[in-house]
Design a protein around this motif. Structure first.
Motif, PDB file in Angstrom:
ATOM      1  N   LEU A  97      24.624 -17.458   2.356  1.00  8.11           N
ATOM      2  CA  LEU A  97      24.312 -16.480   1.308  1.00  8.11           C
ATOM      3  C   LEU A  97      23.997 -17.156  -0.025  1.00  8.11           C
ATOM      4  CD1 LEU A  97      26.593 -13.384   1.925  1.00  8.11           C
ATOM      5  CD2 LEU A  97      24.484 -14.101   2.997  1.00  8.11           C
TER       6      LEU A  97
ATOM      7  N   ARG B 222      10.978  -2.295  -6.185  1.00  6.75           N
ATOM      8  CA  ARG B 222      11.768  -1.411  -7.049  1.00  6.75           C
ATOM      9  C   ARG B 222      10.927  -0.721  -8.130  1.00  6.75           C
ATOM     10  NH1 ARG B 222      16.493  -4.582  -9.075  1.00  6.75           N
ATOM     11  NH2 ARG B 222      17.210  -4.564  -6.931  1.00  6.75           N
TER      12      ARG B 222
ATOM     13  N   THR C 274      19.491 -18.538  -1.504  1.00  2.00           N
ATOM     14  CA  THR C 274      18.486 -18.039  -2.443  1.00  2.00           C
ATOM     15  C   THR C 274      18.960 -18.125  -3.886  1.00  2.00           C
ATOM     16  OG1 THR C 274      19.346 -15.867  -1.914  1.00  2.00           O
ATOM     17  CG2 THR C 274      17.285 -16.495  -0.881  1.00  2.00           C
ATOM     18  N   HIS C 275      20.240 -18.415  -4.087  1.00  5.64           N
ATOM     19  CA  HIS C 275      20.747 -18.563  -5.450  1.00  5.64           C
ATOM     20  C   HIS C 275      20.691 -20.012  -5.902  1.00  5.64           C
ATOM     21  CE1 HIS C 275      22.154 -14.389  -5.579  1.00  5.64           C
ATOM     22  NE2 HIS C 275      22.283 -14.564  -4.280  1.00  5.64           N
TER      23      HIS C 275
ATOM     24  N   ASP D 235      22.483  10.552   0.720  1.00  6.83           N
ATOM     25  CA  ASP D 235      21.413  10.503  -0.270  1.00  6.83           C
ATOM     26  C   ASP D 235      20.372  11.554   0.063  1.00  6.83           C
ATOM     27  OD1 ASP D 235      19.708   9.508   1.677  1.00  6.83           O
ATOM     28  OD2 ASP D 235      19.899   7.433   1.000  1.00  6.83           O
TER      29      ASP D 235
ATOM     30  N   ASP E 177      14.458 -10.148 -13.625  1.00  9.69           N
ATOM     31  CA  ASP E 177      14.891  -9.637 -12.329  1.00  9.69           C
ATOM     32  C   ASP E 177      15.024 -10.768 -11.309  1.00  9.69           C
ATOM     33  OD1 ASP E 177      15.672  -7.846 -10.454  1.00  9.69           O
ATOM     34  OD2 ASP E 177      13.657  -7.155  -9.971  1.00  9.69           O
TER      35      ASP E 177
ATOM     36  N   GLN F 130      20.669 -10.800   0.763  1.00 10.01           N
ATOM     37  CA  GLN F 130      20.292 -11.639  -0.375  1.00 10.01           C
ATOM     38  C   GLN F 130      19.675 -12.954   0.070  1.00 10.01           C
ATOM     39  OE1 GLN F 130      23.700 -13.660  -2.329  1.00 10.01           O
ATOM     40  NE2 GLN F 130      24.948 -12.201  -1.231  1.00 10.01           N
TER      41      GLN F 130
ATOM     42  N   ARG G 122       7.304  -0.862   6.934  1.00  6.51           N
ATOM     43  CA  ARG G 122       7.329   0.408   6.211  1.00  6.51           C
ATOM     44  C   ARG G 122       8.131   0.252   4.938  1.00  6.51           C
ATOM     45  NH1 ARG G 122       5.348   4.091   9.355  1.00  6.51           N
ATOM     46  NH2 ARG G 122       5.682   3.731  11.580  1.00  6.51           N
TER      47      ARG G 122
ATOM     48  N   VAL H 268      12.358 -13.130   1.495  1.00  9.56           N
ATOM     49  CA  VAL H 268      13.763 -12.764   1.587  1.00  9.56           C
ATOM     50  C   VAL H 268      13.883 -11.240   1.509  1.00  9.56           C
ATOM     51  CG1 VAL H 268      15.994 -12.911   0.406  1.00  9.56           C
ATOM     52  CG2 VAL H 268      14.566 -14.952   0.672  1.00  9.56           C
TER      53      VAL H 268
ATOM     54  N   VAL I 275       0.006   4.312  -0.159  1.00  3.19           N
ATOM     55  CA  VAL I 275      -0.523   5.450   0.605  1.00  3.19           C
ATOM     56  C   VAL I 275      -0.152   5.270   2.082  1.00  3.19           C
ATOM     57  CG1 VAL I 275      -2.563   6.750   1.262  1.00  3.19           C
ATOM     58  CG2 VAL I 275      -2.394   5.791  -1.040  1.00  3.19           C
ATOM     59  N   ASP I 276      -0.410   4.091   2.616  1.00  2.00           N
ATOM     60  CA  ASP I 276       0.041   3.809   3.987  1.00  2.00           C
ATOM     61  C   ASP I 276       1.562   3.653   4.043  1.00  2.00           C
ATOM     62  OD1 ASP I 276      -2.423   3.871   5.176  1.00  2.00           O
ATOM     63  OD2 ASP I 276      -2.790   1.723   4.967  1.00  2.00           O
ATOM     64  N   ARG I 277       2.166   3.429   2.889  1.00  2.00           N
ATOM     65  CA  ARG I 277       3.599   3.121   2.794  1.00  2.00           C
ATOM     66  C   ARG I 277       3.950   1.903   3.660  1.00  2.00           C
ATOM     67  NH1 ARG I 277       6.656   8.869   1.547  1.00  2.00           N
ATOM     68  NH2 ARG I 277       5.565   9.128  -0.422  1.00  2.00           N
TER      69      ARG I 277
ATOM     70  N   LEU J 216      16.039  -9.082   0.342  1.00  2.00           N
ATOM     71  CA  LEU J 216      16.335  -8.457  -0.953  1.00  2.00           C
ATOM     72  C   LEU J 216      15.212  -8.701  -1.967  1.00  2.00           C
ATOM     73  CD1 LEU J 216      18.426  -6.762  -2.439  1.00  2.00           C
ATOM     74  CD2 LEU J 216      19.569  -8.855  -3.145  1.00  2.00           C
ATOM     75  N   ASP J 217      14.508  -9.826  -1.826  1.00  2.00           N
ATOM     76  CA  ASP J 217      13.373 -10.080  -2.714  1.00  2.00           C
ATOM     77  C   ASP J 217      12.305  -9.011  -2.527  1.00  2.00           C
ATOM     78  OD1 ASP J 217      14.578 -12.284  -3.716  1.00  2.00           O
ATOM     79  OD2 ASP J 217      13.238 -13.767  -2.796  1.00  2.00           O
TER      80      ASP J 217
ATOM     81  N   ARG K 133      13.484  -5.878  -4.167  1.00  2.00           N
ATOM     82  CA  ARG K 133      13.404  -6.053  -5.614  1.00  2.00           C
ATOM     83  C   ARG K 133      11.955  -5.942  -6.096  1.00  2.00           C
ATOM     84  NH1 ARG K 133      16.305 -11.168  -6.404  1.00  2.00           N
ATOM     85  NH2 ARG K 133      18.288 -10.103  -6.337  1.00  2.00           N
TER      86      ARG K 133
ATOM     87  N   PRO L 280      15.755   7.238  -2.734  1.00  2.00           N
ATOM     88  CA  PRO L 280      16.239   8.624  -2.794  1.00  2.00           C
ATOM     89  C   PRO L 280      16.514   9.026  -4.240  1.00  2.00           C
ATOM     90  CG  PRO L 280      17.966   7.146  -2.014  1.00  2.00           C
ATOM     91  CD  PRO L 280      16.722   6.322  -2.127  1.00  2.00           C
TER      92      PRO L 280
ATOM     93  N   ARG M 140      10.481  15.426  -1.315  1.00  2.00           N
ATOM     94  CA  ARG M 140      11.151  14.682  -0.276  1.00  2.00           C
ATOM     95  C   ARG M 140      11.609  15.755   0.711  1.00  2.00           C
ATOM     96  NH1 ARG M 140      14.390   9.903  -0.055  1.00  2.00           N
ATOM     97  NH2 ARG M 140      16.053  10.249   1.422  1.00  2.00           N
TER      98      ARG M 140
ATOM     99  N   ARG N  13      15.217 -22.827  -3.467  1.00  2.00           N
ATOM    100  CA  ARG N  13      14.148 -21.868  -3.691  1.00  2.00           C
ATOM    101  C   ARG N  13      12.791 -22.554  -3.779  1.00  2.00           C
ATOM    102  NH1 ARG N  13      13.702 -16.246  -3.152  1.00  2.00           N
ATOM    103  NH2 ARG N  13      15.543 -15.238  -3.957  1.00  2.00           N
TER     104      ARG N  13
ATOM    105  N   PRO O  19      -2.823   5.951   7.527  1.00  2.00           N
ATOM    106  CA  PRO O  19      -2.703   7.098   6.611  1.00  2.00           C
ATOM    107  C   PRO O  19      -3.705   7.048   5.471  1.00  2.00           C
ATOM    108  CG  PRO O  19      -0.535   6.255   7.185  1.00  2.00           C
ATOM    109  CD  PRO O  19      -1.527   5.315   7.807  1.00  2.00           C
ATOM    110  N   ALA O  20      -3.950   5.851   4.924  1.00  2.00           N
ATOM    111  CA  ALA O  20      -4.885   5.756   3.801  1.00  2.00           C
ATOM    112  C   ALA O  20      -6.309   6.055   4.244  1.00  2.00           C
ATOM    113  CB  ALA O  20      -4.800   4.365   3.165  1.00  2.00           C
TER     114      ALA O  20
ATOM    115  N   ASP P  14       0.858  -1.181   0.000  1.00  2.00           N
ATOM    116  CA  ASP P  14       0.000   0.000   0.000  1.00  2.00           C
ATOM    117  C   ASP P  14       0.900   1.238   0.000  1.00  2.00           C
ATOM    118  OD1 ASP P  14      -1.606   2.195   0.728  1.00  2.00           O
ATOM    119  OD2 ASP P  14      -3.058   0.858   1.677  1.00  2.00           O
TER     120      ASP P  14
END
Lengths: 494, 388, 310
Positions: B18, A139, B21-22, A297, B317, A153, A227, A130, A119-121, A132-133, A136, A232, C190, B27, C244-245, A117
């Motif tokens: 580490l 992103r 996950t690779h 940043d 990705d 990772q 959250r 995971v 809006v709620d962040r 990093l998942d 990702r 940045p 920001r 997985r 917030p929403a 979400d």
């Protein structure tokens, strides 16, 4: 390291057998292929990424829902068994090591991002996602999950919650606790509660805050609201080199005192810088006494001004050179050096013990000097690569695990490092947690009364001491009385 | 029994996790025993601590795809590939793994005429709908004209299954090389097979015999170009496999075809009218074969080679996680391979590409059987050049 | 070997005053005295000692006694370019932590619950207990500081704390607009420390380097007209806690006059937030916490941390 010797040897005498009624009930509650009793799997789940042995795993359960976690918990209650939650098993303090053949509950299959979400962040995730998942996944939306431990990772969000994980960027962004708004928890009673909430100031005690960093002793998280942080717009990274680690350390305090909180300030000492450069060729100066990787940043103009000011401070403090990354490619190269540090260590020693304490920034130089002396005294090479910005030391003690009696020396040196860190006004752990590694050091930082109050919090969640017994609190204050722990000596390491 | 692994290599792992996950099998299963860290711990248990080789341990060691994605993720530089190949060889020697039908199939690879005869039967059977689609085999040509040498600048390694089933990819690769100004000698039946699959199955002696034959058949210093990532990785590893200076010199001459073409892009593009490529109107997702990305660590040139010839290149990705093909893995471990592929297909769907480019025939077949349109990058380039 | 640094004498005096018997509660400046309900009759009131013990700008920490007024603390820190996440409303450090409500500009200053690094409190049995640690980063043991923040004095009486400090940004500016969608602001800039909305007007505090603040204002001006403002508007007395929403679909009838904090979820309203059910297992867990820390129920009797419970 003889890592499996203890577990395989002990296995024959440990109390759980496949025909154990616990196993049959677990299979009924889950599925045959999600309850493992074979010796191979259980031997593997007796370990995490730490050097500690002596763990003995009971049945290993792979849960897929909160209802299944509740079912497992109720079976554990019926049979008076302990449970140990486990994520990826990348912890370094032995927090996931099962003591006394408990039921191991792996959340690795609960790996869905449930909802994002903006809006709620807030992103709602299952505990096995995971780290990093998640970043990702976020992103394309322009967000990330801020805690970025070096194991990101592989480590899971559930594990991050249990250990209150940090990472290079928590200097500016804070640790996991700052980024968790709500947690669904299966309590050791089998009840499911939601701690915290997405609303601004949830009612009642901050039990969400109390749960984070509980190292699996307070229950099992089954859904976590974290959250999400906007990426940045501008990131600037600079490599500063110094004649000595002491000078680098003094620059760290000067930057903060000047009113700048960089996104990250990472230090590498002479030995590690040299090893890294030979390993990854990031263009680090081979003859530097230490280097600092500084990142800011934010917005274009502000980050430019911050970097100018940091450069001035560096030169005033006697830095030899400042190299500001000209583009994303060079920035990635500078970070590649930092991130390749452990790999570089592998090139100079067969194994290492990674330590974790925090000291005031003002004491960094003195404590670093003491750490080198400790290494020399125990005849162990020491290299340092650490989160200097928040005083989070990570000395690496290098050794060959095949040398007889080496682990005793390594642990002695580790204890000495803890002592100098506390004497300087620091703390036992900045991000790895206590687990079994530092459990018996807790009274160096806390009085009996302090520890008794921590245990009150623990017992409010888990009166029977069913969840991950034998962790965090020293034996005299913890759940050492649980049946299972009497059968197997705890905290034994090879 | 022990596996006889070099204790130094076995000691290098510090169990940091580490790699987890690779690892494609970790997985999809979440089982520690289906992870590199877990498998290494089991190898240690057997070799250092005398643990018996239980069926569970054999299953764990057998479940590895040998994608070696863990090697690029490993901060301690553990040579996992060496560990698992040594393990597989010990298990095969002890007849704990590698059933007769797999051994027989692998034996056929070294006999081109036998392989072609078998393939023709298979192709016929396909025409009559006798081959289940779920096996994931491509449509095998009934006949395919032999490749003709066009010069002696480079060898084009043609191999076994690929030559029998996908000779057109070689044809396209040869066309691209010729457009870049090289005279090409296809190796054909002189070098029947690289031995990669034999190595994976633990048939080390057979693999070494095939390696010696390849080295003997391809003397001199001409570059040896390979359009199958798995074969390329095997040929590049002959130095380690045989441990002789001759083998090391041979391996140093081996390049993936995209590596070699990437160094001659000016000539390739320069050969076109106005030096202007006409890109295919396609959004192409690049799937990195593990043996190109994690073993040869040469997955970037394919992007450089493809970029001028397609409308758009898109990355998956997923950090180059394996697709589950793994040489013959998808035949011997169909269930795990299918689950790994499902994960991969999820990432491919997110990339919203028209077609997937994969520089390994095994990956192409495996993904194709999962319903993903997959082509070799050389086929795309040849098409854009008007040579296919 | 070093033990924990000793508590100052003033803390021992507080502990002696709290003692081990009889209902007792801490009194600050009574700025949020009614939160959680009235104290039981006969509750003895004590005051925590006051004073700033040590400010270390390069550590981003300050060690301060709980009775210290927040304004006094901020004046002292401000002279060296820093501030904390404690709310600016005239109370004491201990009161602010016990109540746990964040400053109106929480996006820029941080949450109160993230501000407390180490706590020394007087427990129900009169002992001085320390939780947390003196450094900005610390994961040693269970997180007692989190538990204490917002506990309304029901688990222990705050004596001395170490707080995280932050640098004061170089530039700060309040602007207001009647023509801008308040929900768009946080996606446009920001460095907004606060975005308030009362149904007609949007007020924004921009903080950071001067040039960044100017750039942010220009970004805002691309979507509407903005004028200078002197600061936040007067805030109605009742504090609602919402996602917030949820601010997009406010029930204006129920609120009366109101000001909402966009991106945070706090709404200050002239009417109180309707009570909500507390799930039984959660209430029981909280009660076990209370019973563990205060077995005889002598700390702040009458006050409930379930401020909005049905």
């Amino acid at each position: 390291m003889g890592v499996l010797r203890g577990a395989f040897g002990r296995r024959r005498s440990q109390p759980v057998l496949p025909q154990d009624p616990v196993v049959a009930e677990l299979v009924d509650a889950l599925a045959p292929d999600r309850v493992r009793m074979d010796s191979a799997e259980r031997a593997l789940f007796a370990h995490d990424a730490s050097v500690f042995t002596g763990g003995v795993s009971g049945p290993v359960c792979f849960v897929t829902s909160a209802a299944e976690v509740q079912a497992v918990m109720r079976i554990a209650i019926r049979h008076d068994r302990a449970i140990v939650p486990r994520g990826a098993g990348t912890g370094l303090a032995g927090g996931a090591i099962p003591l006394g053949a408990p039921i191991v509950v792996s959340t690795i299959k609960m790996n869905r991002v449930l909802e994002v979400d903006t809006v709620d962040r807030v992103a709602w995730v299952e505990p096995g996602v995971v780290n990093l998942d998640l970043t990702r996944y976020l992103r394309p939306l322009g967000y990330h999950f801020a805690p970025d431990p070096s194991s990101q990772q592989a480590c899971t969000i559930g594990g991050n919650v249990a250990n209150n994980s940090g990472g290079p960027h928590c200097l500016a962004y804070g640790v996991t606790s700052n980024h968790v708004v709500a947690i669904d928890v299966v309590l050791p009673s089998g009840e499911l509660v939601t701690l915290g909430g997405v609303d601004a100031e949830p009612d009642g005690y901050d039990l969400r805050g109390a749960f984070v960093g509980g190292e699996g002793t307070l229950g099992i998280a089954t859904r976590i609201g974290v959250r999400i942080t906007p990426n940045p717009p501008v990131v600037r990274t600079m490599l500063v080199s110094f004649d000595s680690a002491e000078v680098a350390a003094s620059m760290v305090g000067d930057v903060i005192a000047a009113g700048i909180v960089p996104a990250a300030m990472e230090m590498m000492d002479r030995e590690i810088t040299r090893a890294v450069e030979n390993f990854v060729h990031a263009g680090y100066p081979l003859d530097a006494g230490a280097v600092l990787l500084v990142e800011v940043d934010g917005q274009d103009e502000g980050t430019r001004l911050d970097m100018e000011r940091i450069t001035e401070i560096a030169h005033a403090d006697g830095a030899r050179s400042c190299r500001l990354a000209a583009d994303e490619e060079e920035r990635a190269l500078l970070w590649k050096g930092r991130k390749g540090a452990f790999g570089a260590v592998a090139q100079i020693a067969p194994a290492y013990y990674l330590h974790d304490t925090v000291v005031p920034r003002a004491a960094l130089a003195d404590v670093l000097r003491a750490v080198y002396e400790i290494g020399a005294r125990h005849d162990l090479p020491v290299v340092n690569v650490f989160h200097a910005g928040d005083g989070n030391l990570h000395p690496l003690l290098l050794f060959d695990p095949r040398e007889p009696g080496i682990m005793e020396r390594v642990h002695e040196a580790g204890k000495d490092i803890v002592e100098v860190s506390l004497a300087a006004g620091g703390t036992l752990s900045g991000e790895h947690g206590i687990g079994v590694e530092k459990r018996d050091y807790m009274s160096m930082m806390f009085s009996d009364v302090d520890l008794e109050h921590q245990n009150r919090l623990r017992r409010a969640f888990d009166p029977a001491c069913r969840a991950n017994p034998g962790k965090v609190l020293p034996a005299s204050h913890s759940c050492a009385d649980i049946q299972a722990l009497r059968q197997v000596p705890t905290g034994v390491w090879a | 029994m022990t596996l006889g692994i070099d204790p130094d290599e076995l000691a290098a792992c510090v169990q940091c996790g580490l790699c987890l996950t690779h690892c494609p099998t970790f997985r999809v299963t979440g089982d520690e025993s289906q992870s590199p860290r877990g498998r290494i711990a089991l190898m240690r248990a057997v070799d250092n601590d005398g643990a018996p080789l239980t069926p569970e341990i054999v299953e764990a060691l057998d479940g590895c795809v040998v994608c070696r994605g863990c090697e690029t993720a490993c901060p301690s530089g553990v040579h996992y590939g060496h560990l698992i190949e040594r393990t597989r060889e010990a298990l095969a020697d002890a007849h704990r793994t590698t059933p007769w039908w797999e051994r027989a199939g692998l034996e056929a690879l070294a006999h081109p005429r036998l392989l072609r005869a078998g393939s023709a039967v298979l192709a016929g059977a396909q025409r009559f709908g006798l081959v289940p689609r779920r096996l994931g085999l491509p449509r095998i040509p009934l006949r395919s004209a032999p490749l003709q040498a066009s010069g002696d600048d480079v060898y084009l390694f043609t191999g076994c299954v690929m030559d029998a089933w996908q000779r057109d990819v070689h044809r396209h690769g040869q066309a691209v090389l010729e457009a870049a100004g090289a005279g090409v000698t296809p190796t054909g039946d002189r070098v029947p097979c690289c031995g990669a699959l034999h190595s994976h199955a633990g048939l080390g002696d057979r693999a070494r015999a095939l390696a010696r034959r390849a080295i003997a058949e391809l003397p001199g210093d001409r570059p040896i170009l390979v359009d199958s990532a798995g074969c390329g990785a095997a040929l590049k590893d002959y130095g380690h496999l045989l441990g002789t200076p001759e083998a090391r010199a041979f391996s140093a001459r081996v390049f993936d075809i995209t590596e070699w073409v990437a160094g001659r892009m000016d000539r390739l593009v320069g050969s076109l009218p106005d030096a202007q490529p006409k890109p295919l109107d396609l959004r192409v997702a690049v799937q990195d074969p593990c043996h190109l990305r994690h073993v040869q660590r040469a997955h970037l040139p394919v992007r450089q080679v493809l970029a001028p010839f397609v409308r758009e290149l898109v990355e998956l990705d997923d950090d180059g996680l394996c697709c589950g093909a793994g040489g013959a893995y998808f035949v011997v471990q169909p269930e795990l391979a299918r689950r790994i592929r499902e994960r991969k297909i999820g990432y491919i769907e997110r990339a919203k590409a028209d077609v997937v480019a994969s520089a390994n025939p095994g990956c192409g077949m495996h993904l194709g059987a999962g319903g993903v349109p997959t082509v070799h990058p050389m086929t795309l380039v040849a098409r854009a050049l008007g040579r296919a | 070997m070093s033990g924990p640094p000793a508590a100052p004498a003033a803390l021992a005096a507080l502990a002696a005053e709290v003692g081990a018997e009889g209902p007792v509660a801490a009194e600050g400046r009574r700025t949020r005295w009614d939160v959680g309900g009235a104290l039981a009759d006969g509750t003895r009131l004590v005051r925590a000692p006051s004073g700033i013990l040590e400010h270390k700008p390069e550590e981003m920490t300050v060690r301060v006694l709980a009775g210290t007024p927040v304004d006094e603390l901020h004046a002292e820190l401000g002279a060296r370019g820093q501030r904390t996440g404690l709310p600016r409303r005239g109370g004491t450090v201990g009161g602010a932590l016990a109540v746990g409500e964040s400053d109106v500009a929480v996006l820029g200053r941080g949450r109160v619950r993230d501000t407390l690094l180490q706590v020394r409190y007087v427990a129900a049995d009169g002992a001085v207990v320390q939780g947390g640690g003196p450094t900005v980063k610390n994961v040693t043991g269970f997180d007692l500081p989190r538990l204490i923040v917002g506990s309304l004095g029901t688990l222990g009486i705050l004596g001395e704390v170490i707080l995280r400090t932050n640098p004061i940004p170089a530039s700060s500016r309040w602007v207001t607009s009647a023509s801008v969608d308040p929900f768009a602001v946080l996606d446009l800039v920001r460095g907004a420390s606060c975005v308030l909305w009362d149904g007609t007007r949007t007020l924004v505090e921009l903080e950071g380097h001067g040039a960044d603040v100017d750039a942010n204002l220009r970004a805002l001006e691309r979507v509407g007209e903005w004028g200078e403002a002197s600061g936040p508007p007067p805030l109605p007395p009742h504090r609602w806690s919402m996602p917030p929403a949820g601010l997009r679909t406010l029930d204006r009838e129920a609120l009366g006059d109101w000001v909402a904090s966009i991106g945070v979820g706090t709404v200050w309203a002239s009417r109180p937030q309707p009570p909500a059910e507390v799930p039984a297992p959660l209430a029981a867990l909280a009660q076990r916490v209370k019973d563990g820390f205060d077995p005889t129920g002598r700390l702040a009797p009458g006050r409930s941390v379930w401020r909005r419970a049905a």
